[in-house]
Design an enzyme around this catalytic site. Sequence first.
Site, PDB file in Angstrom:
ATOM      1  N   LYS A 141      -1.539   2.142   0.671  1.00 34.01           N
ATOM      2  CA  LYS A 141      -0.829   0.876   0.463  1.00 34.01           C
ATOM      3  C   LYS A 141      -1.241  -0.156   1.506  1.00 34.01           C
ATOM      4  O   LYS A 141      -1.474  -1.334   1.173  1.00 34.01           O
ATOM      5  CB  LYS A 141       0.687   1.117   0.514  1.00 34.01           C
ATOM      6  CG  LYS A 141       1.191   2.000  -0.623  1.00 34.01           C
ATOM      7  CD  LYS A 141       2.627   2.464  -0.393  1.00 34.01           C
ATOM      8  CE  LYS A 141       3.052   3.435  -1.492  1.00 34.01           C
ATOM      9  NZ  LYS A 141       4.400   4.011  -1.260  1.00 34.01           N
ATOM     10  N   GLN A 196       9.596   4.535   1.829  1.00 35.43           N
ATOM     11  CA  GLN A 196       8.753   5.664   1.440  1.00 35.43           C
ATOM     12  C   GLN A 196       9.612   6.914   1.275  1.00 35.43           C
ATOM     13  O   GLN A 196      10.307   7.332   2.205  1.00 35.43           O
ATOM     14  CB  GLN A 196       7.665   5.907   2.498  1.00 35.43           C
ATOM     15  CG  GLN A 196       6.667   6.988   2.147  1.00 35.43           C
ATOM     16  CD  GLN A 196       5.798   6.600   0.952  1.00 35.43           C
ATOM     17  OE1 GLN A 196       5.331   5.476   0.877  1.00 35.43           O
ATOM     18  NE2 GLN A 196       5.573   7.530   0.054  1.00 35.43           N
ATOM     19  N   ASP A 198       9.394  -2.034  -5.148  1.00 39.80           N
ATOM     20  CA  ASP A 198       9.303  -0.739  -5.820  1.00 39.80           C
ATOM     21  C   ASP A 198      10.118  -0.733  -7.105  1.00 39.80           C
ATOM     22  O   ASP A 198       9.939   0.148  -7.955  1.00 39.80           O
ATOM     23  CB  ASP A 198       9.820   0.367  -4.896  1.00 39.80           C
ATOM     24  CG  ASP A 198       8.671   1.125  -4.227  1.00 39.80           C
ATOM     25  OD1 ASP A 198       7.574   1.142  -4.800  1.00 39.80           O
ATOM     26  OD2 ASP A 198       8.887   1.689  -3.149  1.00 39.80           O
TER      27      ASP A 198
END
Length: 918
Positions: A76, A120, A145
Amino acid sequence: MFALTASVLRRGALRYRDSQCTMATIVSGNKTSQQVKERLKKEVAEMKTQFPGFRPGLVVLQVGDRDDSNLYISMKLKAAAEIGINANHIRLPETATEDEVLQSIVAVNENPAVHGLIVQLPLDSINPINTEKVTNAVAPEKDVDGLTSINAGKLSRGDLGDCFIPCTPNGCMELISQTGVSVMGKNAVVIGRSKIVGAPMHDLLLWNHATVTTCHSKTLDLAEHVGRADILVVGAGRAEMVKGEWVKEGAVVIDCGINHIPDRSKASGKRVVGDVHYSSAKERAGYITPVPGGVGPMTVAMLMKNTVESAKRFLQTYTPGKWNIVFTKKKPQEPQPSDAVISRSCQSKPVGQLAREVGLFSEEVEPCSRSRAKIRLDVLKRMKKQPDGKYVVVTGITSTPLGEGKRTTALGLAQAFGALLNINAFACVQEPSPGSCFGARGVAVGGGYSQIIPLEEVSLQPSGQNELISATSRVVMDTIKAHAHYETKLSEKALFDLLVPLKEGQRSVSPAQLSRLKKLGIEKSDPLTFTGTEIRRFVRLDIDPETTADSDSLENEIMAILSLSSSEEEIQQRLAKIVVATNKSGDPVTTEDLNVSGPLAMLLKDALKPVLMQTVEGTPVFLHTSPLVDIAQGSPSILADKMALKMVGSKGFVVTESGHGANIGLEKFFNIKCRYSGLQPDVVVMVATVRTLKMHGGAPPVQAGLPLPKEYSQENLKLLERGCCHLRRQVECAKAFGLPVIVAVNKFSSDTDAELELVCGQARQAGAFDAVKCTNWSKGGAGALALAKAVQRAAKVTGRFRFLYDSQIPAVDKLRTVAQKMYRVKDIELSPKAKEKLALYTKQGFGNLPVCIAKTHLSLSNDPMMKEEPTNFMLPIIDIKANAGAGFLACLTNSTNTEMDDPMWPCFHGNNLYHDSK
């Protein structure tokens, strides 16, 4: 053998054929994701061109140190760097608690430089953490997300343009679009119902007009459902569960699975496969994604796409440096109610909301109540590179004991900038001093529709700084007393053992003691190496009891230090310099010599924080420091002004105040406060009233608690014009510093238009940049709109700010310069005591400090009964005190207080605040 057919090249898809059969087109996620990233890179470049200095910001928050998480995060961060996104990785240790994780999320939520926040998963902590609670703590507008319940809810009801779509389903849709197959009207089957892939994939296909079936572990006849699918998306997490013979001929197959199965031919002993049996499915499917190289790369690309989209949304409502603040439109009542009634009729915003509106983070705000909060100094560190706004100082003329609305005008001006002109504006004022709230000027801070609310809280419930100042002073006085006592009772060795006690079997000197040793010329730090003579010199202060400071003087200097310090480090340095006495050799004894400067700084740490409140209209205000006695520079703190100047931005305005008239308060503001702050104001606003000028023209004195003489309620232009000579003098005093001066004539109900025009005309003739009438007491910010526009114009004028004197010239010359230029005296006259003190302080190294003349504020002279424009008189200086910590020489005149012999009539008669507040 396979032959590549050029006709099937289509936006990242490759179709392979051999001579016997047609095989599925492989939909490459690697190539498609690269195309997406190239497109995003161009969009980011355009943003940077349109908004110089702007970059989309992304934060990845990790708990623990899992290898798989580290791998995903590195992918990422690499993708973000390629596109031009400013990405940061926050790693919390595995010991992190849920509260610590939530605090980190809140900090990122409030950071305007961050547009995307990824938590995460999994959260690898040894402590229990509610994953659902953590993911939902992410601000929906930064949830790139797409995992928060709010974004999921919007997706489920079809609000696709107002939410963030989870990255894997979004990537799947992008891959489907690459095939050229229209989703509309197709039969789509989704295998899996996870919150990350299956459920949002179902919603996404549904709102793109497919007929969608979701299959899961309990679904019967799975093969039959798969066989009817024109579009098949599989995210079950089971290796090769979907067999090729199940797949409908020509179907689009998107495989989201990542599984490891044994493979002895691989060095690792395993290989990666999807949820679909790839080799058999590609013989029947029309299009298929490989694993790896299919959906995986698209997930990262869609994450970047969401981040860029979030930045775009931010820029649609973002104006650099502009607050998103809501002002209260208050309709004035007639007849006008009391200040207390007005305050209670206004519902103040929660201080947390106000803090967010002006760009503060929650971690920088310490709420004291619903309406008041202390602001941490971290704000200055965060905004260090932010340009300052325009700096406006409000002063006045020599007023009556009733006051003439200087603070009310300052607050009204800030209201006009904010609510009327839509400009970031902050007001900075002093807190009411203890006991002053019930004086003749009333309970409110400000007044009418330009006051700070709630009235009871700002005026009658102190923030605690005065109590801390008093406690600090008591610590110093007690330490002096204890030291003097034990110097006579104990031996030098015993006193040394008290001053440098054993800690874990060792003795060590404190930083303050080390400074004292250096001052004594003892270049040692190990107590074991001190000689007997060195110990004696170190422990014996030999204070002359006749020179010990009194508690009032100490409190005044400590308050001045608080006002003039710009950081925790600076206040400790200033506190260490406070001269508390002189020893018998004539040398100064400081708090550092007493080894008490460190504890003093700790006591005052909380007092350093400015207090945030608001006006009637919701304009932000800092209250910080208060006048304890007359011997002070009399203005809000440097910290409050500096913080506000950073917060308003380069196009904003900060309105601060100086004490009393221009000849006293403004002179100290410039020569003391600005000298230490390094700040240079842009405009001076001078508040004047017809009432005060009539007094200077010869009308009977105004006395608190008694009715005004008739001269003040009747038009008398001759009397008023005679009093305008005082206004001219004050304008000249203000102009001596090189800045444009605007006279704000605070209108009273008894003032006539002719009187107001006369004062404005006289002010312009005296050299004022402009003169305007103000009615903000009765109209709020609207009544100061003309003043705000005049200040705007004046702020564009390039002034040449200058101090009145060079700090390096002899102290007596500084005194003479101030007295002659500000008070128009013939000369100064130092008493023998003042001469002796001045010689001593010059010898001690304090001669280069600025001077602070303490005299009555009720006249240009040292006689409060002398009005108009006194000149050519002698100014007697009867005493001088070195406020070495504050950084000025306090010079006392023999001001008489004849007018103040009568006590001030209190304002609480007829104002039953307790009863009215029920």
